[in-house]
Design a protein around this motif. Sequence first.
Motif, mmCIF file in Angstrom:
data_model
loop_
_atom_site.group_PDB
_atom_site.id
_atom_site.type_symbol
_atom_site.label_atom_id
_atom_site.label_comp_id
_atom_site.label_asym_id
_atom_site.label_seq_id
_atom_site.Cartn_x
_atom_site.Cartn_y
_atom_site.Cartn_z
ATOM 1 N N VAL A 124 0.818 -1.216 0.000
ATOM 2 C CA VAL A 124 0.000 0.000 0.000
ATOM 3 C C VAL A 124 0.849 1.262 0.000
ATOM 4 C CG1 VAL A 124 -1.675 1.329 1.331
ATOM 5 C CG2 VAL A 124 -1.957 -1.148 1.088
ATOM 6 N N TRP A 125 1.893 1.288 0.821
ATOM 7 C CA TRP A 125 2.623 2.530 1.055
ATOM 8 C C TRP A 125 3.856 2.738 0.187
ATOM 9 C CZ3 TRP A 125 0.816 6.452 3.992
ATOM 10 C CH2 TRP A 125 -0.258 6.173 4.839
ATOM 11 N N PHE A 126 4.427 1.676 -0.358
ATOM 12 C CA PHE A 126 5.713 1.841 -1.038
ATOM 13 C C PHE A 126 5.783 1.250 -2.446
ATOM 14 C CE2 PHE A 126 6.526 1.809 3.546
ATOM 15 C CZ PHE A 126 7.141 3.053 3.691
ATOM 16 N N SER A 127 4.960 0.266 -2.757
ATOM 17 C CA SER A 127 5.082 -0.376 -4.065
ATOM 18 C C SER A 127 4.355 0.432 -5.138
ATOM 19 C CB SER A 127 4.508 -1.800 -4.017
ATOM 20 O OG SER A 127 3.089 -1.754 -4.076
ATOM 21 N N SER A 128 4.600 0.084 -6.389
ATOM 22 C CA SER A 128 3.941 0.741 -7.517
ATOM 23 C C SER A 128 2.640 0.041 -7.908
ATOM 24 C CB SER A 128 4.892 0.770 -8.721
ATOM 25 O OG SER A 128 5.231 -0.558 -9.109
ATOM 26 N N VAL A 129 2.313 -1.037 -7.213
ATOM 27 C CA VAL A 129 1.102 -1.793 -7.541
ATOM 28 C C VAL A 129 -0.141 -0.941 -7.347
ATOM 29 C CG1 VAL A 129 -0.298 -3.807 -6.951
ATOM 30 C CG2 VAL A 129 2.199 -3.980 -6.988
ATOM 31 N N LEU A 130 -0.147 -0.132 -6.258
ATOM 32 C CA LEU A 130 -1.293 0.745 -5.960
ATOM 33 C C LEU A 130 -0.892 2.214 -6.119
ATOM 34 C CD1 LEU A 130 -2.765 -1.096 -2.838
ATOM 35 C CD2 LEU A 130 -3.486 -1.270 -5.224
ATOM 36 N N ALA A 131 -0.082 2.493 -7.128
ATOM 37 C CA ALA A 131 0.358 3.864 -7.387
ATOM 38 C C ALA A 131 -0.663 4.589 -8.265
ATOM 39 C CB ALA A 131 1.721 3.855 -8.069
ATOM 40 N N VAL A 132 -0.664 5.898 -8.199
ATOM 41 C CA VAL A 132 -1.607 6.711 -8.964
ATOM 42 C C VAL A 132 -1.329 6.588 -10.458
ATOM 43 C CG1 VAL A 132 -2.457 9.044 -9.417
ATOM 44 C CG2 VAL A 132 -1.820 8.379 -7.094
ATOM 45 N N SER A 133 -2.344 6.213 -11.219
ATOM 46 C CA SER A 133 -2.196 6.111 -12.666
ATOM 47 C C SER A 133 -3.312 6.851 -13.401
ATOM 48 C CB SER A 133 -2.196 4.637 -13.102
ATOM 49 O OG SER A 133 -3.433 4.028 -12.775
ATOM 50 N N GLU A 134 -4.279 7.405 -12.626
ATOM 51 C CA GLU A 134 -5.409 8.081 -13.263
ATOM 52 C C GLU A 134 -5.912 9.193 -12.347
ATOM 53 O OE1 GLU A 134 -9.904 7.037 -15.003
ATOM 54 O OE2 GLU A 134 -8.770 5.556 -13.823
ATOM 55 N N VAL A 135 -6.344 10.306 -12.939
ATOM 56 C CA VAL A 135 -6.953 11.413 -12.196
ATOM 57 C C VAL A 135 -8.314 11.701 -12.816
ATOM 58 C CG1 VAL A 135 -6.743 13.784 -11.400
ATOM 59 C CG2 VAL A 135 -4.687 12.385 -11.684
ATOM 60 N N LYS A 136 -9.358 11.608 -12.014
ATOM 61 C CA LYS A 136 -10.720 11.860 -12.485
ATOM 62 C C LYS A 136 -11.161 13.251 -12.019
ATOM 63 C CE LYS A 136 -11.809 6.947 -11.851
ATOM 64 N NZ LYS A 136 -12.689 5.974 -11.128
ATOM 65 N N VAL A 137 -11.715 14.037 -12.927
ATOM 66 C CA VAL A 137 -12.157 15.397 -12.609
ATOM 67 C C VAL A 137 -13.634 15.532 -12.950
ATOM 68 C CG1 VAL A 137 -11.814 17.854 -13.021
ATOM 69 C CG2 VAL A 137 -9.853 16.296 -13.103
ATOM 70 N N GLY A 138 -14.418 16.069 -12.010
ATOM 71 C CA GLY A 138 -15.846 16.237 -12.243
ATOM 72 C C GLY A 138 -16.340 17.599 -11.777
ATOM 73 N N GLY A 139 -17.540 17.962 -12.243
ATOM 74 C CA GLY A 139 -18.184 19.191 -11.787
ATOM 75 C C GLY A 139 -17.826 20.435 -12.578
ATOM 76 N N LEU A 140 -17.115 20.301 -13.665
ATOM 77 C CA LEU A 140 -16.662 21.480 -14.412
ATOM 78 C C LEU A 140 -17.781 22.054 -15.286
ATOM 79 C CD1 LEU A 140 -13.127 20.272 -15.580
ATOM 80 C CD2 LEU A 140 -13.757 21.502 -13.491
ATOM 81 N N THR A 141 -17.818 23.391 -15.374
ATOM 82 C CA THR A 141 -18.760 24.072 -16.253
ATOM 83 C C THR A 141 -18.033 25.013 -17.223
ATOM 84 O OG1 THR A 141 -19.147 25.757 -14.550
ATOM 85 C CG2 THR A 141 -20.704 23.919 -14.650
ATOM 86 N N THR A 142 -17.130 25.821 -16.712
ATOM 87 C CA THR A 142 -16.373 26.737 -17.579
ATOM 88 C C THR A 142 -14.887 26.406 -17.594
ATOM 89 O OG1 THR A 142 -16.010 28.376 -15.819
ATOM 90 C CG2 THR A 142 -18.035 28.573 -17.111
ATOM 91 N N LEU A 143 -14.393 25.839 -16.541
ATOM 92 C CA LEU A 143 -12.989 25.446 -16.479
ATOM 93 C C LEU A 143 -12.766 24.171 -17.293
ATOM 94 C CD1 LEU A 143 -12.314 26.030 -12.677
ATOM 95 C CD2 LEU A 143 -11.249 27.303 -14.552
ATOM 96 N N THR A 144 -11.546 23.981 -17.765
ATOM 97 C CA THR A 144 -11.221 22.777 -18.519
ATOM 98 C C THR A 144 -10.510 21.766 -17.615
ATOM 99 O OG1 THR A 144 -9.050 23.616 -19.218
ATOM 100 C CG2 THR A 144 -10.948 24.122 -20.627
ATOM 101 N N GLU A 145 -10.613 20.512 -17.989
ATOM 102 C CA GLU A 145 -9.954 19.466 -17.217
ATOM 103 C C GLU A 145 -8.444 19.652 -17.216
ATOM 104 O OE1 GLU A 145 -9.294 14.736 -17.818
ATOM 105 O OE2 GLU A 145 -11.395 15.388 -17.631
ATOM 106 N N SER A 146 -7.902 20.076 -18.351
ATOM 107 C CA SER A 146 -6.455 20.275 -18.434
ATOM 108 C C SER A 146 -5.994 21.370 -17.484
ATOM 109 C CB SER A 146 -6.048 20.615 -19.873
ATOM 110 O OG SER A 146 -6.650 21.825 -20.301
ATOM 111 N N ARG A 147 -6.827 22.410 -17.311
ATOM 112 C CA ARG A 147 -6.482 23.482 -16.390
ATOM 113 C C ARG A 147 -6.441 22.965 -14.957
ATOM 114 N NH1 ARG A 147 -3.633 27.583 -14.780
ATOM 115 N NH2 ARG A 147 -4.767 29.263 -13.743
ATOM 116 N N ILE A 148 -7.412 22.156 -14.592
ATOM 117 C CA ILE A 148 -7.455 21.591 -13.238
ATOM 118 C C ILE A 148 -6.260 20.678 -13.005
ATOM 119 C CG2 ILE A 148 -8.737 20.083 -11.671
ATOM 120 C CD1 ILE A 148 -10.019 22.796 -11.992
#
Length: 241
Positions: free
Chosen positions: A38-62
């Motif tokens: 959980v804390w040190f391996s790459s098995v559960l490392a961040v590989s995706e970012v989900k963004v929601g709730g946008l109306t005027t802002l772009t996902e790339s900006r966030i």
Amino acid sequence: MTDQRFIERARQDRRRKLKRIGLGVLIVTAAGALGWLVWFSSVLAVSEVKVGGLTTLTESRILTVAQVPEGEPLARVDLTQIEERVASLERVSEVSVSRSWPRAISIEVVERKAVMWSTIGGRVRGIDRDGIDFRSYRKGPDDLVEATISITDADQRLETTQSVASVVDLVTRKDRALREQVRTIGASTKDSIEIGLTKGRTVVWGSAADGERKLRGAAFAAGHQGGAVRRQCADQPTTRQ
């Protein structure tokens, strides 16, 4: 015979003790492996970012502002820092960041929504219901109320803008018929709010206090198309032409 039973019991005790030791070692080893996973391996490392709730802002900006450390173990990502970075954007009212197991970060944004606009420092700025100016326009949007705040002191201007914005928000939410008649709103102090209606009429609102009661009075006054209507009660608006 008694000695034999004693020896056998001692052997059983040793076996049970060894089993307990073995089980303990197994548990510790498993916990260590899980902790490492959980804390040190790459098995559960961040590989995706989900963004929601946008109306005027772009996902790339966030994503650019959030700076989510992809490849870092999900459990070690500092969610508070990400929230603070995204919240620094002018158009963001609220933001919530959470872990989405096994390998994603979720960012949920609530953007500010303009209820009126005002010219500030030569620029047309959108102002939300909390009185915060947060975005610029090329010209005043037709679907928003123009606000004129004739105060130079920064603190007093903010306080007055917040009062004016709360009145616009109240009228918008509670009385669409009245809102359609509103063209401008202005104040020289937080207690001297006036609403400009169609056909050159003005509702003298006063302060933002007792908004619900004043709203009923304003709706009544706005319904009178001809002549001047004066409300006697101090906490009710009047209409003048």
